[in-house]
Design an enzyme around this catalytic site. Sequence first.
Site, mmCIF file in Angstrom:
data_model
loop_
_atom_site.group_PDB
_atom_site.id
_atom_site.type_symbol
_atom_site.label_atom_id
_atom_site.label_comp_id
_atom_site.label_asym_id
_atom_site.label_seq_id
_atom_site.Cartn_x
_atom_site.Cartn_y
_atom_site.Cartn_z
ATOM 1 C CG ASP A 189 0.257 -0.148 1.038
ATOM 2 O OD1 ASP A 189 0.204 -0.861 -0.020
ATOM 3 O OD2 ASP A 189 1.148 -0.058 1.878
ATOM 4 C CG ASP B 50 8.764 -3.250 -11.289
ATOM 5 O OD1 ASP B 50 9.212 -2.136 -10.914
ATOM 6 O OD2 ASP B 50 7.859 -3.602 -12.150
ATOM 7 C CE LYS C 258 1.994 -3.423 2.559
ATOM 8 N NZ LYS C 258 2.861 -2.415 2.121
#
Length: 213
Positions: A169, A75, A189
């Site tokens: 993003d 989450d 990333k």
Amino acid sequence: MTRKLDGSKLVIATHNAGKLREISALLAPFGVDCVSAGELGLPEPEETGTTFVENALLKAHAAAKAAGLPALADDSGLSVTALGGRPGVYTADWAERQWFEGEPGRDWYMAMGKVEGLLSEQGPDVDRSCWFTSVLAIAWPEGDEAIYEGRVDGTFSWPPRGTMGFGYDPVFVPQGQNVSFAQLTVAEKQAMSHRADAFEKLVADQFGDAAHG
């Protein structure tokens, strides 16, 4: 003592293909075979928690119970300082289209626009600092559970830039960078993301020595 993953199959409690790709890549070195809740046709449970931890546990336990296999749920969300930490745990809800906005589904561009709109209302000198949180929960069908939490700080940047990644993003520029998460390759990333931070803790706990081999 945290219970350890001992089989190779793990259910990733998500219907988000981008999230599945990212998590599968992080677990691949440990021989874990990831299958998504979506692929198994498992329903998405109602996310009724008020914290990332509650929602991650809720999703992991639902998937583990339904599949009879250990399940991993993530989450995660974006929190913006000037918005008092919102959207936070309601990150995905901000992308939900209303009945008058067309077909049901998630519209991340709209969600990013909502954040930008609220920041713009506060004037040109608004604090644009923000952070991503990721909570990873592993649950076993028998009810055992483990929690790992990660965070990355950055700046909310407008307009959106880049086509990699997913969710918010394109508007998140991590500290020390001048490009958004969506302009980074998957490997770049993963070297700095909130999910990678949480995964580092999970890997150290779950795979121990194998993580350094």
